[in-house]
Design an enzyme around this catalytic site. Structure first.
Site, mmCIF file in Angstrom:
data_model
loop_
_atom_site.group_PDB
_atom_site.id
_atom_site.type_symbol
_atom_site.label_atom_id
_atom_site.label_comp_id
_atom_site.label_asym_id
_atom_site.label_seq_id
_atom_site.Cartn_x
_atom_site.Cartn_y
_atom_site.Cartn_z
ATOM 1 N N HIS A 1 3.955 -16.444 -18.517
ATOM 2 C CA HIS A 1 3.745 -15.266 -19.288
ATOM 3 C C HIS A 1 4.966 -14.366 -19.419
ATOM 4 O O HIS A 1 5.660 -14.504 -18.446
ATOM 5 C CB HIS A 1 2.836 -14.218 -18.412
ATOM 6 C CG HIS A 1 2.146 -13.069 -19.622
ATOM 7 N ND1 HIS A 1 2.881 -12.014 -19.905
ATOM 8 C CD2 HIS A 1 0.968 -13.463 -20.004
ATOM 9 C CE1 HIS A 1 1.937 -11.341 -20.701
ATOM 10 N NE2 HIS A 1 1.007 -11.982 -21.030
ATOM 11 N N ASP B 1 -5.802 -16.557 -19.595
ATOM 12 C CA ASP B 1 -6.417 -17.709 -20.497
ATOM 13 C C ASP B 1 -6.901 -18.607 -19.536
ATOM 14 O O ASP B 1 -7.794 -19.279 -19.925
ATOM 15 C CB ASP B 1 -5.464 -18.157 -21.679
ATOM 16 C CG ASP B 1 -5.384 -17.113 -22.735
ATOM 17 O OD1 ASP B 1 -6.431 -16.632 -22.729
ATOM 18 O OD2 ASP B 1 -4.285 -16.980 -23.260
HETATM 19 N N1 COA Z 1 4.071 -24.708 -17.943
HETATM 20 C C1 COA Z 1 5.267 -25.062 -17.586
HETATM 21 N N2 COA Z 1 6.395 -24.654 -17.680
HETATM 22 C C2 COA Z 1 6.395 -23.381 -18.098
HETATM 23 C C3 COA Z 1 5.124 -22.818 -18.437
HETATM 24 C C4 COA Z 1 4.044 -23.510 -18.620
HETATM 25 N N3 COA Z 1 3.014 -23.230 -19.096
HETATM 26 N N4 COA Z 1 5.620 -21.503 -19.028
HETATM 27 C C5 COA Z 1 6.828 -21.263 -18.869
HETATM 28 N N5 COA Z 1 7.348 -22.348 -18.027
HETATM 29 C C6 COA Z 1 8.698 -22.680 -17.479
HETATM 30 C C7 COA Z 1 9.567 -22.986 -18.756
HETATM 31 O O1 COA Z 1 9.642 -24.301 -19.090
HETATM 32 C C8 COA Z 1 10.786 -22.410 -18.510
HETATM 33 O O2 COA Z 1 11.315 -23.333 -17.349
HETATM 34 P P1 COA Z 1 12.997 -23.452 -17.374
HETATM 35 O O3 COA Z 1 13.490 -22.108 -17.014
HETATM 36 O O4 COA Z 1 13.121 -24.545 -16.121
HETATM 37 O O5 COA Z 1 13.357 -23.982 -18.779
HETATM 38 C C9 COA Z 1 10.508 -21.119 -17.702
HETATM 39 O O6 COA Z 1 9.085 -21.436 -17.390
HETATM 40 C C10 COA Z 1 10.340 -19.825 -18.723
HETATM 41 O O7 COA Z 1 9.528 -20.256 -19.677
HETATM 42 P P2 COA Z 1 9.736 -19.719 -21.235
HETATM 43 O O8 COA Z 1 8.735 -20.452 -21.960
HETATM 44 O O9 COA Z 1 11.060 -19.450 -21.629
HETATM 45 O O10 COA Z 1 8.954 -18.124 -21.146
HETATM 46 P P3 COA Z 1 8.560 -17.269 -22.288
HETATM 47 O O11 COA Z 1 8.348 -15.859 -21.917
HETATM 48 O O12 COA Z 1 9.370 -17.345 -23.335
HETATM 49 O O13 COA Z 1 7.072 -17.844 -22.730
HETATM 50 C C11 COA Z 1 4.671 -18.041 -22.670
HETATM 51 C C12 COA Z 1 5.944 -17.293 -22.327
HETATM 52 C C13 COA Z 1 3.348 -17.517 -22.403
HETATM 53 C C14 COA Z 1 4.869 -18.540 -24.112
HETATM 54 C C15 COA Z 1 4.853 -19.517 -21.908
HETATM 55 O O14 COA Z 1 4.601 -19.330 -20.485
HETATM 56 C C16 COA Z 1 4.003 -20.536 -22.305
HETATM 57 O O15 COA Z 1 4.106 -21.321 -23.340
HETATM 58 N N6 COA Z 1 2.682 -20.696 -21.432
HETATM 59 C C17 COA Z 1 1.648 -21.680 -21.833
HETATM 60 C C18 COA Z 1 0.814 -20.942 -23.081
HETATM 61 C C19 COA Z 1 -0.022 -19.924 -22.465
HETATM 62 O O16 COA Z 1 -0.827 -20.318 -21.602
HETATM 63 N N7 COA Z 1 -0.026 -18.810 -23.362
HETATM 64 C C20 COA Z 1 -1.084 -17.759 -22.956
HETATM 65 C C21 COA Z 1 -0.293 -16.735 -22.473
HETATM 66 S S1 COA Z 1 -1.268 -15.141 -22.134
#
Ligand code: COA
Length: 355
Positions: free
Chosen positions: A250, A298
């Protein structure tokens, strides 16, 4: 030239404006107008919480019953919309909601009343979409209450056993400050676009799997996990391929999403032995151990809805039917103290090309 400020990609940790609607406190609690969202979920109705979000204060008894009646009336759909749905026969519920919110023959000129109409029609639009798609007769419901009626419409009224759990989930989905869909709505509102256009921008943004679309993708993998070993194997493979696991991570909650833990507690009470719940806990434990990534709302929302007998095509509409009350509040907060949202970009393309 004005001074240029470079900010983080994805606006991560960038404060772009003020809001009095919701925040995450320093203790990690989600607050709606100052109250903990989980307390509201436990003690208040959907309507009272929606009133709070939209009007900034909890309703008096009289305001509560007038607001609830108004929502109930506004839940009725205009019959002409059903005629379009019969021709359209769309299977993607969110796509249809977005189209129908846009096409709807609103009669209200007052923007607050118009918003309340939009706020109230998603349950019936969701049910009608699937009925039209399946070629079945449209279904009405005499059940009272926004979330209870929605629950009855999308489960075919088979059971109301867990209507209280469904209401709690809907309250927790209602608002989350500058999340992507709300921000999209505020960008549209900042151009002084009308409320319908602004809500369509929000609905379009909510649909993506990194935002609202995550909840319907969670079950795709959980169904194939039958033990802690399988959970570890699944996580190891995804992490190794650098792929996202839906329902985890998140932007705001780096340690604990209070909504996820609340819904998990609800499942623990009503369905502790449910296999999907156990699979989710196994993935959650291992992903935390391996990458310090917490479950988000979620994950457990999808499992709760599955347990309640709700078809997956309705998961995102449930989110939208709730979050639209947050969008309502944000629309007015934006236009009442407006400045157009128009950032700048760092240009990295060529210059001075000649023809
Ligand atoms: N599964 C695996 N790794 C994840 C992850 C996930 N769901 N969410 C984040 N990470 C990891 C990323 O790969 C990254 O790792 P790294 O630093 O080794 O490269 C790190 O955690 C930071 O992630 P990032 O995508 O940059 O965080 P963000 O704040 O930009 O994105 C979300 C937040 C919610 C978009 C992201 O966590 C995600 O895509 N989650 C899955 C979708 C989801 O469940 N969405 C509902 C949100 S309520």
């Amino acid at each position: 030239m004005p001074e240029i400020v470079k900010v983080a990609k994805g606006l991560e940790n960038v404060v772009v404006d003020k809001t009095a609607i919701a925040t995450t406190s320093s203790a990690g609690d989600l607050l709606y107008r100052g109250y903990k969202a989980i307390d509201l979920a436990e003690k208040k109705s959907f309507e009272d919480t929606a009133f709070l979000i939209v009007n900034g204060k909890l309703p008096t008894d009289g305001e509560a019953s007038r607001f609830a009646s108004s929502i109930q009336e506004n839940m009725q759909i205009d019959p002409s919309v059903r005629e379009i749905m019969k021709i359209n026969r769309e299977s993607d519920v969110m796509r249809n909601i977005r189209s129908m919110i846009s096409l709807y023959p609103y009669r209200e000129k007052d923007t607050r009343k118009l918003f309340l109409k939009m706020d109230s029609i998603i349950p019936q639009l969701s049910s009608d979409t699937m009925k039209a798609f399946k070629g079945e007769p449209f279904q009405d419901s005499s059940v009272k209450g926004y979330s209870a009626k929605f629950y009855s419409l999308i489960t075919g009224g088979k059971t109301m056993d867990h209507a209280a759990s469904f209401q709690k989930l809907m309250i927790l989905y209602m608002e989350h400050e500058f999340n992507a869909s709300t921000f999209a709505l505020r960008v549209a509102a900042s151009t002084l676009a009308d409320p319908v256009s602004a809500v369509c921008a929000a609905l379009a943004t909510l649909k993506g799997p990194l935002h609202g679309g995550a909840n319907s993708e969670v079950l795709e993998y959980l169904g194939s996990i039958n033990s802690r070993e399988e959970a570890r194997k699944y996580v190891d493979e995804k992490v190794q391929k650098s792929e996202k696991i839906m329902g985890f991570g998140h932007r705001v909650y780096k340690k604990r999403d209070p909504r996820a833990q609340f819904v998990k507690g609800e499942l623990k009470k009503i369905a502790p032995d449910y296999p999907l719940f156990q699979a989710a806990e196994a993935v959650e434990d291992y992903l935390w151990e391996k990458k310090n990534l917490p479950a988000n709302v979620d994950l457990y929302a999808a499992i709760l809805m599955k347990y309640l007998g709700i078809e997956e095509s309705f998961y995102l509409p449930v989110f939208a039917a709730s979050r639209i009350y947050g969008w309502n509040a944000h629309y007015f907060e934006q236009v009442e103290n407006n400045k157009i949202i128009r950032p700048a970009a760092e240009y990295i393309g060529p210059e001075n090309l000649t023809l």
